[in-house]
Scaffold this active site. Sequence first.
Site, short mmCIF file in Angstrom:
data_model
loop_
_atom_site.label_atom_id
_atom_site.label_comp_id
_atom_site.label_asym_id
_atom_site.label_seq_id
_atom_site.Cartn_x
_atom_site.Cartn_y
_atom_site.Cartn_z
N TYR A 211 0.94 -1.25 0.07
CA TYR A 211 -0.15 0.07 0.23
C TYR A 211 0.99 1.19 -0.01
O TYR A 211 1.88 1.30 0.59
CB TYR A 211 -1.02 0.03 1.13
CG TYR A 211 -0.36 0.30 2.62
CD1 TYR A 211 0.21 -1.10 3.28
CD2 TYR A 211 0.01 1.32 3.16
CE1 TYR A 211 0.79 -0.98 4.21
CE2 TYR A 211 0.43 1.54 4.36
CZ TYR A 211 0.94 0.45 4.93
OH TYR A 211 1.63 0.29 6.42
N CYS A 212 0.35 2.49 -0.40
CA CYS A 212 0.95 3.62 -0.48
C CYS A 212 -0.16 4.75 -0.41
O CYS A 212 -1.29 4.30 -0.10
CB CYS A 212 1.99 3.96 -1.57
SG CYS A 212 1.06 3.92 -3.31
N THR A 213 -0.08 5.93 -0.37
CA THR A 213 -0.66 7.09 -0.14
C THR A 213 -2.10 6.79 -1.17
O THR A 213 -3.17 6.88 -0.80
CB THR A 213 -0.31 8.47 -0.37
OG1 THR A 213 1.08 8.33 0.10
CG2 THR A 213 -1.28 9.52 0.09
N ILE A 242 -4.09 4.35 0.68
CA ILE A 242 -4.84 4.82 1.94
C ILE A 242 -5.81 5.60 1.87
O ILE A 242 -7.04 5.53 2.56
CB ILE A 242 -3.57 5.23 2.81
CG1 ILE A 242 -2.73 4.37 2.85
CG2 ILE A 242 -4.16 5.55 4.17
CD1 ILE A 242 -1.13 4.94 3.41
#
Length: 606
Positions: A211-213, A242
């Site tokens: 996951y990342c932003t 996210i």
Amino acid sequence: MSDLERAEPYGVLLYYKYASVPDLDELVSFYERSCNSLGLLGRVRLAAHGVNVTVGGKLSALEEHIDVVKSNALFEGTDFKLASCDQPLNDKVAKECGFTSLSIRVVEELVTFSSHPLVRSPDISFAGRHLSALEFHSVLQSAGKLLDEGSPTSSERLVLLDARNLYETRIGKFHTPGLETLDPQIRQYSDLHDWIDDNSERLQGKCILMYCTGGIRCEMASAYIKGKGSGFENVYQLYGGIQRYLEQFPDGGFFKGKNFVFDHRISVGSSNANVISTCLLCSCPFDDYSTRCRCASCRMLVLVCDSCRVEGSIYTCELCQKHSKCGLSTPATENCKSEVLPREIKLSTLSSERQEKITGFGASRKLRILCLHGFRQNASSFKGRTASLAKKLRNIAELVFVDAPHELCFIFQPPVIDGHSELSTEHRGPPPKEKCKKKFAWLVPPDFTAGSEADWKEADGPFDPLQYQQQTGGFDSSLAYLKSMYLQEGPFDGILGFSQGAAMAALVCAHKDKLKGEMNFRFAILCSGFTLNLAEFEHGSINCPSLHIFGRDHGRDRQIPNKASADLSEYFENGSRVVIQHDSGHIIPTRSPYIDEIKNFLQQFL
Ligand SMILES: [Zn+2]
Ligand SMILES: [Zn+2]
């Protein structure tokens, strides 16, 4: 601005799209028209393979922009993340985030996967499978329950990988009881591929949830992981990042803390966001980056609470603190591409290397490899250029660098060979002397007279691409010098040479029998090598296990032709010869799969 305008809801819009852009110029003017007419500010990055956009403005204007973009078939399926928020109030923050102007730029890459100009980005079509926020959540939810089932989603096989930077992960991350979350603790995204290479055994055979932003960083990193082949097939990424997850789970779900964002909002929390980070100085709970405190060494954002903050004081981030405790040199800054331009690499003297060997980091046996730099380089510059290699081999090998004995005078044409010709083209005249380190060579023209640092010599003609073949002198004194080095600093397991250093190392191997008892190398690594003074030897006659690393055909290596390096490899015994041809130029590549092949070669000597 009238009160009415001020009252109009403001928002931030993020989206990216990987797609082949047929007409980049046309797209640039489209964004100029659209953003300017709607008064949008922020960053638009356009590349031949897609767009990455972070803009702010009136909510109605952003909606209008989305409508226009959507009407373009190129953007089919794009995930537009629109959030309403306050207008930027803190000018400093807005400025740092690029929210006080509109910047539309054409770039090579939407996100910088590697700071090394020659490391190619992975093919995005191999990216990991998208999981919606709901799917991602349910995998995390079931992870705890599946402990004993041995199914592919069982938590032993499942790892969470945070693809973001340390300062982001610091204030918020996914946390699921019983499930390991890997936090690479990187300062910048372009360091992630190195971390992946270094930690591939923690990822292999696992089901990797990334996951990342907003999702864009996972697209590329997941493709990179999958590109590692067998054991790296099960890679999943949180689609929309996210940001989408928090929209779906307003109470935060499995996400704890706040989501760091790259616009004036700085971070976005859930309805019950707790503070998971602490002040760098007093360790009280704190997660507010609005004061923009940065580490004095690496410029990374740090958290310093209101009561600890003193104007003008100097902060050192946790990574820099850790490094200085280990006695390693200060890492380069965020903007300094550390592995390409090692401006801060300390001069590597043999004695300090020796010191490291004696004090040691752990008792495990490491291969000691004597490293010979190229023409017109020195131990320090070569150590800098191979910093990434040294890092990736640090568990199995210690690289020891040494200056060649023939000192060259300075010339101020862009360097002849082995020089950082791309990097130094800005220097048209003699650079200031104090900035010049001494340059050395192993082999020199037969009529060579030693230079000194006081001499400046103007290049006496145009660059001769075949000059490397003319340095046939100076071997005997270089050999004598290496013998004394071996005596003082040895023993060494292997010898590594780059370019002219490889020509020298090959000669040492060729004279192996004569040198018995004085210098014994169990293997040689010859990078971008070529032959000098090997006429008396036959192909296949050099009896020393060898690894040859050089650029593939089509002039990948503009300094030493592929054929010259291939020819050198022919002199080594066939059965113990390994050849790696790479897609890069006049460098030693350290990305996968090359690094794995280098490790494989070294494994047999451990
Ligand atoms: Zn504090
Ligand atoms: Zn730092």
